[in-house]
Design an enzyme around this catalytic site. Sequence first.
Site: not given
Ligand code: PEP
Length: 256
Positions: A12, A93, A214, A10, A95, A175, A169
């Site tokens: 983003k 997501h 992460s 992803n 976000e 992040g 998630e």
């Molecule tokens: C994500 O954006 O879905 C995500 C898991 O980000 P990261 O791997 O940077 O934590």
Amino acid sequence: MPHRPYIVGNWKMNGTRAMLAEARAIARGAARYPDVDIALAPPFTLIGALRAEVSEIGVGGQDCHVAVKGAHTGDVSAAMLADIGADFVILGHSERRKDHGEGDALIRAKAEAALAAGLGVIVCVGETLEERDAGKAEAIVSGQVDGSIPLGDAAAEAVATGKVAVAYEPVWAIGTGRVAAVEDVVAMHAAVRARLVAAYGEAGEKVRILYGGSVNAGNAADLLAAEGVGGALVGGASLTADAFLPIVAAAGAGEG
Ligand code: PEP
């Protein structure tokens, strides 16, 4: 039920055309892992170019509108994503839930619109740190699954053909460099599976449940080997081939 591992990047709101070189490098590397399904979800602006340049991996969007077209300034429909060559779309997501106030009912409507347009979907769920600390993580995530996954005949068909995935998630792991403990991931994936079977019957076993938060080259092998983990949704570590391909390799190593 064993699944082909699914590793999805992803991007983003990252990436201009200069980053297409990374996508090409990821696609070249992907050829070494024929037993892993690999995909990237770049910003809308790069989907067409990425699709044109890269055929070895899946390409998807990070959101879509519920309507096919109309007066929705700034939005993009699932039909438009399909038209430009996308295979799937990430929905719900955290976000988007946070920044755009998206709730379960809207996410379900988007997922059903995406399936109607012929796209696959990855529906994201996950608890905040406060919810986990309050002992509510499983209830929150189960409720999100119940409320956001697509339903109806098109969904049943999509589930049967592997076009529906769920990404667990934990919000506090996205992040941040903090990764959920493997035993917590296993427990949550089992809880998500139970909700999927409740919704879809036996076919619910076909839905791949990805872990996200992460994931990187150092922790991917342990996470991907965990019971019930069908792949990973990767943010930061999907932006370069050097960071992403070791995660794909970890998924490939777990096969067979
Ligand atoms: C994500 O954006 O879905 C995500 C898991 O980000 P990261 O791997 O940077 O934590």
